[in-house]
Scaffold this active site. Structure first.
Site, PDB file in Angstrom:
ATOM      1  N   GLY A  14       0.859  -1.187   0.000  1.00  0.00           N
ATOM      2  CA  GLY A  14       0.000   0.000   0.000  1.00  0.00           C
ATOM      3  C   GLY A  14       0.894   1.235   0.000  1.00  0.00           C
ATOM      4  N   GLY A  17       3.895   0.976   2.597  1.00  0.00           N
ATOM      5  CA  GLY A  17       4.928   0.000   2.257  1.00  0.00           C
ATOM      6  C   GLY A  17       5.733   0.459   1.053  1.00  0.00           C
ATOM      7  N   PHE A 116     -12.224  19.446   4.717  1.00  0.00           N
ATOM      8  CA  PHE A 116     -12.457  18.115   5.252  1.00  0.00           C
ATOM      9  C   PHE A 116     -12.753  18.236   6.746  1.00  0.00           C
ATOM     10  CE2 PHE A 116     -12.005  13.737   3.781  1.00  0.00           C
ATOM     11  CZ  PHE A 116     -12.001  13.917   2.416  1.00  0.00           C
ATOM     12  N   GLN A 236     -12.507   3.729  14.196  1.00  0.00           N
ATOM     13  CA  GLN A 236     -13.352   4.810  13.674  1.00  0.00           C
ATOM     14  C   GLN A 236     -14.501   4.304  12.800  1.00  0.00           C
ATOM     15  OE1 GLN A 236     -11.905   7.682  10.379  1.00  0.00           O
ATOM     16  NE2 GLN A 236     -12.004   8.892  12.245  1.00  0.00           N
ATOM     17  N   HIS A 238     -16.970   5.662  10.019  1.00  0.00           N
ATOM     18  CA  HIS A 238     -17.127   6.798   9.105  1.00  0.00           C
ATOM     19  C   HIS A 238     -18.622   7.068   8.957  1.00  0.00           C
ATOM     20  CE1 HIS A 238     -16.981   9.237   5.502  1.00  0.00           C
ATOM     21  NE2 HIS A 238     -15.659   9.214   5.520  1.00  0.00           N
ATOM     22  N   LEU A 248     -17.789   3.165   0.985  1.00  0.00           N
ATOM     23  CA  LEU A 248     -17.602   4.537   1.444  1.00  0.00           C
ATOM     24  C   LEU A 248     -18.087   5.593   0.466  1.00  0.00           C
ATOM     25  CD1 LEU A 248     -16.229   5.873   3.940  1.00  0.00           C
ATOM     26  CD2 LEU A 248     -14.421   6.494   2.355  1.00  0.00           C
ATOM     27  N   GLU A 251     -15.847  11.723   2.654  1.00  0.00           N
ATOM     28  CA  GLU A 251     -16.148  12.983   3.334  1.00  0.00           C
ATOM     29  C   GLU A 251     -15.993  14.169   2.377  1.00  0.00           C
ATOM     30  OE1 GLU A 251     -14.795  13.008   7.553  1.00  0.00           O
ATOM     31  OE2 GLU A 251     -13.657  14.739   6.871  1.00  0.00           O
ATOM     32  N   ARG A 282     -15.246  12.823  12.615  1.00  0.00           N
ATOM     33  CA  ARG A 282     -16.108  11.696  12.264  1.00  0.00           C
ATOM     34  C   ARG A 282     -16.780  11.028  13.459  1.00  0.00           C
ATOM     35  NH1 ARG A 282     -11.965   9.219   7.773  1.00  0.00           N
ATOM     36  NH2 ARG A 282     -12.411  10.861   6.261  1.00  0.00           N
ATOM     37  N   HIS A 352     -14.468   1.895   9.631  1.00  0.00           N
ATOM     38  CA  HIS A 352     -13.618   2.487   8.615  1.00  0.00           C
ATOM     39  C   HIS A 352     -12.122   2.409   8.893  1.00  0.00           C
ATOM     40  CE1 HIS A 352     -12.612   5.077   5.299  1.00  0.00           C
ATOM     41  NE2 HIS A 352     -12.070   5.985   6.088  1.00  0.00           N
ATOM     42  N   GLU A 383      -1.571   2.035   8.346  1.00  0.00           N
ATOM     43  CA  GLU A 383      -2.723   1.782   9.210  1.00  0.00           C
ATOM     44  C   GLU A 383      -2.481   0.636  10.195  1.00  0.00           C
ATOM     45  OE1 GLU A 383      -6.522   1.823   7.230  1.00  0.00           O
ATOM     46  OE2 GLU A 383      -7.533   1.054   9.024  1.00  0.00           O
ATOM     47  N   ARG A 394      -9.082   9.623  14.145  1.00  0.00           N
ATOM     48  CA  ARG A 394      -8.268  10.213  13.085  1.00  0.00           C
ATOM     49  C   ARG A 394      -9.076  11.236  12.273  1.00  0.00           C
ATOM     50  NH1 ARG A 394      -7.929   9.342   7.597  1.00  0.00           N
ATOM     51  NH2 ARG A 394      -9.073   7.365   7.593  1.00  0.00           N
ATOM     52  N   SER A 399      -4.662  10.022   7.080  1.00  0.00           N
ATOM     53  CA  SER A 399      -4.063   8.693   6.949  1.00  0.00           C
ATOM     54  C   SER A 399      -3.137   8.626   5.749  1.00  0.00           C
ATOM     55  CB  SER A 399      -5.133   7.610   6.831  1.00  0.00           C
ATOM     56  OG  SER A 399      -4.490   6.391   6.535  1.00  0.00           O
TER      57      SER A 399
HETATM   58  C1  FAD Z   1     -12.708   3.349   1.063  1.00  0.00           C
HETATM   59  C2  FAD Z   1     -11.631   4.088   1.790  1.00  0.00           C
HETATM   60  C3  FAD Z   1     -11.373   5.420   1.509  1.00  0.00           C
HETATM   61  C4  FAD Z   1     -10.368   6.105   2.187  1.00  0.00           C
HETATM   62  N1  FAD Z   1     -10.134   7.428   1.879  1.00  0.00           N
HETATM   63  C5  FAD Z   1      -9.117   8.075   2.499  1.00  0.00           C
HETATM   64  C6  FAD Z   1      -8.779   9.420   2.138  1.00  0.00           C
HETATM   65  O1  FAD Z   1      -9.367  10.025   1.237  1.00  0.00           O
HETATM   66  N2  FAD Z   1      -7.780  10.038   2.790  1.00  0.00           N
HETATM   67  C7  FAD Z   1      -7.067   9.416   3.775  1.00  0.00           C
HETATM   68  O2  FAD Z   1      -6.164  10.023   4.331  1.00  0.00           O
HETATM   69  N3  FAD Z   1      -7.358   8.136   4.124  1.00  0.00           N
HETATM   70  C8  FAD Z   1      -8.352   7.458   3.501  1.00  0.00           C
HETATM   71  N4  FAD Z   1      -8.625   6.155   3.856  1.00  0.00           N
HETATM   72  C9  FAD Z   1      -7.731   5.467   4.781  1.00  0.00           C
HETATM   73  C10 FAD Z   1      -6.443   5.073   4.065  1.00  0.00           C
HETATM   74  O3  FAD Z   1      -6.703   4.878   2.695  1.00  0.00           O
HETATM   75  C11 FAD Z   1      -5.833   3.811   4.626  1.00  0.00           C
HETATM   76  O4  FAD Z   1      -5.680   3.941   6.004  1.00  0.00           O
HETATM   77  C12 FAD Z   1      -4.470   3.588   4.003  1.00  0.00           C
HETATM   78  O5  FAD Z   1      -4.551   3.612   2.589  1.00  0.00           O
HETATM   79  C13 FAD Z   1      -3.815   2.290   4.441  1.00  0.00           C
HETATM   80  O6  FAD Z   1      -2.600   2.181   3.746  1.00  0.00           O
HETATM   81  P1  FAD Z   1      -1.523   1.111   4.158  1.00  0.00           P
HETATM   82  O7  FAD Z   1      -0.314   1.354   3.342  1.00  0.00           O
HETATM   83  O8  FAD Z   1      -1.363   1.101   5.617  1.00  0.00           O
HETATM   84  O9  FAD Z   1      -2.197  -0.289   3.770  1.00  0.00           O
HETATM   85  P2  FAD Z   1      -3.031  -0.792   2.490  1.00  0.00           P
HETATM   86  O10 FAD Z   1      -3.099   0.187   1.407  1.00  0.00           O
HETATM   87  O11 FAD Z   1      -4.290  -1.367   3.016  1.00  0.00           O
HETATM   88  O12 FAD Z   1      -2.114  -1.976   1.964  1.00  0.00           O
HETATM   89  C14 FAD Z   1      -1.887  -3.143   2.722  1.00  0.00           C
HETATM   90  C15 FAD Z   1      -0.896  -3.990   1.980  1.00  0.00           C
HETATM   91  O13 FAD Z   1      -0.496  -5.066   2.788  1.00  0.00           O
HETATM   92  C16 FAD Z   1      -0.532  -6.262   2.059  1.00  0.00           C
HETATM   93  N5  FAD Z   1      -0.787  -7.348   3.016  1.00  0.00           N
HETATM   94  C17 FAD Z   1      -1.717  -7.421   3.996  1.00  0.00           C
HETATM   95  N6  FAD Z   1      -1.618  -8.573   4.661  1.00  0.00           N
HETATM   96  C18 FAD Z   1      -0.586  -9.245   4.108  1.00  0.00           C
HETATM   97  C19 FAD Z   1       0.022 -10.506   4.347  1.00  0.00           C
HETATM   98  N7  FAD Z   1      -0.404 -11.319   5.297  1.00  0.00           N
HETATM   99  N8  FAD Z   1       1.035 -10.891   3.566  1.00  0.00           N
HETATM  100  C20 FAD Z   1       1.495 -10.087   2.559  1.00  0.00           C
HETATM  101  N9  FAD Z   1       0.964  -8.886   2.292  1.00  0.00           N
HETATM  102  C21 FAD Z   1      -0.053  -8.474   3.059  1.00  0.00           C
HETATM  103  C22 FAD Z   1      -1.622  -6.073   1.035  1.00  0.00           C
HETATM  104  O14 FAD Z   1      -1.418  -6.898  -0.070  1.00  0.00           O
HETATM  105  C23 FAD Z   1      -1.448  -4.602   0.696  1.00  0.00           C
HETATM  106  O15 FAD Z   1      -0.477  -4.458  -0.310  1.00  0.00           O
HETATM  107  C24 FAD Z   1      -9.619   5.447   3.182  1.00  0.00           C
HETATM  108  C25 FAD Z   1      -9.864   4.114   3.468  1.00  0.00           C
HETATM  109  C26 FAD Z   1     -10.875   3.442   2.795  1.00  0.00           C
HETATM  110  C27 FAD Z   1     -11.137   2.004   3.176  1.00  0.00           C
END
Ligand code: FAD
Length: 579
Positions: A14, A17, A116, A236, A238, A248, A251, A282, A352, A383, A394, A399
């Site tokens: 994500g 990472g 926001f 949280q 939403h 979703l 917002e 929120r 959320h 996250e 948050r 995020s």
């Molecule tokens: C619908 C939605 C809309 C959002 N909109 C916003 C926004 O507008 N602004 C904002 O600030 N935040 C927003 N958020 C929150 C934010 O997007 C997330 O908190 C953030 O993107 C999480 O990013 P991350 O890099 O932590 O993980 P993620 O993007 O969730 O990526 C997780 C990664 O871990 C990998 N993974 C997981 N488990 C394993 C495993 N066991 N083995 C190998 N790989 C694994 C997955 O393959 C993936 O690549 C939103 C969230 C959602 C759900």
């Protein structure tokens, strides 16, 4: 069993990472392991925006941003960390721009910004335009940008590999153990530095905005190896999920001027947050919505219960919807058959975002206890982590910012750490344990169906550890989670194929969900106050004297042991929250 050696292994592709991989790969041989193809990560679903006090459309300052973050988090935020987030935000957004992210622009060509929830000018005076955005596809654009850059830096990608264990010897990390989904084979990836960036775990709840893959694998794997989890009681909800589906509605709709209304067509937020109205944080808006519904002001759905409200965007006009909220418009048309330019959108709160997670310092290093002892070579960001910057709630757009700011810091620290890092710990024990577990799950014996266990967990977490909470319900949830974990010990896969065995994958994920649900329920039952997203009917007030502290929770067999960690309040004195 297949063995690999890298200097740094990043679990998760994500935003967090990939950003860490980008920085680490400048100085180290880096691999990214991801259960999903990278650009399918949940970051790609982020719609609304990423905040930074650029001041492009009106005056703004990082200090105001930091203050809003602290107040929005109901003062459980570490204030020194909020200062880093807000100050580094400005450069982080320009870095993304320089790397090719196509932000929406002002007529003068600057990055455009919109409102926001909880983001204000001059310490709470009025809403401010702080969220930078690429239509309602901001996260998608971040992922595309970072993925391209990682490929350019020759990061090795292990796509569709499920990490099931971590190699830890005392407090020294040595890599991870993963199952290759295409073959069912076990891989051991040894590395001197490992970073977990596995995202959220909204799937412990029944109605959620989170993708199916958001099962909290990272925190659960680490918890089972003795790492504490922090502030797990804060989850949280939403305010605006699509009615019954939880998908979703960003917002950003309210940021652009959308209004929440009850069955009398009243803008009820006027009564709950007279200054910020629909753009209050929120937790407050979600509670206000539930209160309206409980008082009989919900709107009647096809199940003959008054259980949703309206998000009215009809006055925004077709042009704004088309240029600034195109994906939302299409979701609403696809899932509800509603044209948001013509009719209000039926919404209800949806699980959320996890404020809690793996405790870290500001370089992403995993923290072992309340005294700040560190693990060696073990990092977490995004996250799945808890750098204590979101506190009890948050703010929207913080995020994506957290991913970029702390992903970058962790990646830089890893590259530095690797210059003098000790050899990685040995992986044989973890690999054998993973092998044995998978053999048990696939031994062909008859066991209960995992699907029923998952359903029961999700329903109970939603009803008893949801928006409003009380002691009795949470104790019930704790007991149920314990008994579901016992039932889980008997589950077996029905499908024993080696290739892309989704049955096995779901059971691996279910174990993680159950462990996190238990820790969440225990941490929530324990906190005898209301703060941010943790709203107790039996303890309705915030209690700074007793509870201005972070929770740390250790999973020990069937029990959860708790301790605490101090909150940094070095900048602002905690005050009651009004908006
Ligand atoms: C619908 C939605 C809309 C959002 N909109 C916003 C926004 O507008 N602004 C904002 O600030 N935040 C927003 N958020 C929150 C934010 O997007 C997330 O908190 C953030 O993107 C999480 O990013 P991350 O890099 O932590 O993980 P993620 O993007 O969730 O990526 C997780 C990664 O871990 C990998 N993974 C997981 N488990 C394993 C495993 N066991 N083995 C190998 N790989 C694994 C997955 O393959 C993936 O690549 C939103 C969230 C959602 C759900």
């Amino acid at each position: 069993m297949v063995n690999h050696e890298f200097e740094a292994v990043i679990v998760g592709a994500g935003g967090s990472g990939l950003y860490a991989a980008l920085e680490a790969s400048k100085g180290a041989r880096t691999a990214v392991v991801s259960k999903l193809y990278p650009i399918r990560s949940h970051t790609g679903a982020a719609q609304g925006g990423i905040s930074a006090a650029l001041g492009n459309v009106e005056e703004d300052k990082p200090e105001w941003h930091a203050f809003d973050t602290v107040k929005g988090g109901d003062y459980l935020v570490d204030q020194n960390v909020a200062m880093i987030l807000a100050e580094e935000a400005v450069q982080a957004v320009y870095d993304l721009e320089n790397r090719g992210l196509p932000f929406n622009r002002t007529p003068e060509g600057r990055i455009d910004q919109r409102r926001f929830g909880g983001h204000t000018r001059n310490f709470g005076e009025a809403p401010v335009r702080r969220a930078c955005y690429a239509a309602d596809r901001t996260g998608h654009m971040i992922l595309q940008t970072l993925y391209q850059q990682c490929i350019k830096n020759e990061v090795s990608f292990f796509d569709e590999f499920q990490v099931v264990d971590v190699i830890l010897e005392g407090r020294r990390c040595g890599g991870v153990v993963a199952v290759e989904l295409a073959t069912g084979e076990i891989h051991v990836l040894r590395a001197k530095a490992v970073l977990f960036a596995t995202g959220g775990f909204g799937r412990i709840f029944k109605v959620t905005s989170n993708a199916y893959a958001n099962t909290g694998d990272g925190p659960a794997v680490l918890a089972r190896r003795g790492v504490p989890l922090e502030d797990m009681e804060f989850f949280q909800f939403h305010p605006t999920g699509i009615y019954r589906l939880g998908i979703l509605i960003s917002e950003a709709v309210r940021g652009e001027g959308g209004i929440l209304r009850n069955n009398e067509d009243e803008r009820f937020m006027e009564r709950y947050a007279p200054t910020l109205l629909d753009l209050a944080p929120r937790d407050m808006v979600a509670r206000a919505m539930l209160t309206e519904i409980r008082e009989g002001k919900g709107i009647r759905g096809d199940r003959k219960i008054d259980d949703y409200l309206h998000l009215d965007a009809t006055h925004l006009g077709r042009e704004t919807l088309k240029t600034k909220l195109p994906d939302i418009t299409s979701f609403v048309q696809t899932y509800l058959g509603v044209d948001p330019a013509e009719a209000p959108i039926p919404v209800q709160p949806t699980a959320h975002y996890a404020m809690g997670g793996i405790p870290t310092d500001t370089h992403g290093r995993v923290v072992a206890d309340g005294q700040g002892t560190l693990y060696e070579g073990l990092y977490a960001v995004g996250e799945c982590a808890c750098v204590s910057v979101h506190g009890a709630n948050r703010l929207g757009t913080n995020s994506l910012l957290d991913l970029v700011v702390f992903g970058r810091r962790a990646g830089i620290h890893i590259a530095e750490y690797l210059k003098n890092a000790p050899e990685p710990a040995d992986g044989a024990e973890a690999a054998e344990a993973a092998q044995r577990w998978i053999e048990t799950l696939t031994d062909g014996k008859k066991g209960p169906h995992g699907g029923y266990i998952r359903e029961e967990m999700q329903e109970m977490m939603m009803s008893d550890v949801g928006i409003y909470r009380n002691g009795e319900a949470m104790q019930r949830a704790v007991e149920t989670m314990k008994s579901l974990r016992q039932r889980y010990a008997e589950v077996r896969v029905q499908d024993t194929a080696k290739q892309f065995n989704t049955d096995l994958l779901e059971l691996i994920e279910l174990r993680n969900l159950l462990d996190l649900a238990l820790i969440t329920a225990v941490s929530a039952e324990n906190r005898k106050e209301s703060r941010g997203a943790h709203a107790r009917e039996d303890y309705p007030d915030r209690d700074d004297e007793g509870w201005l502290k972070h929770t740390l929770a250790w999973l020990e067999g069937d029990e959860v042991r708790l301790d605490y960690k101090p909150v940094d309040t070095s900048v602002w004195e905690p005050k009651p929250r009004t908006y």
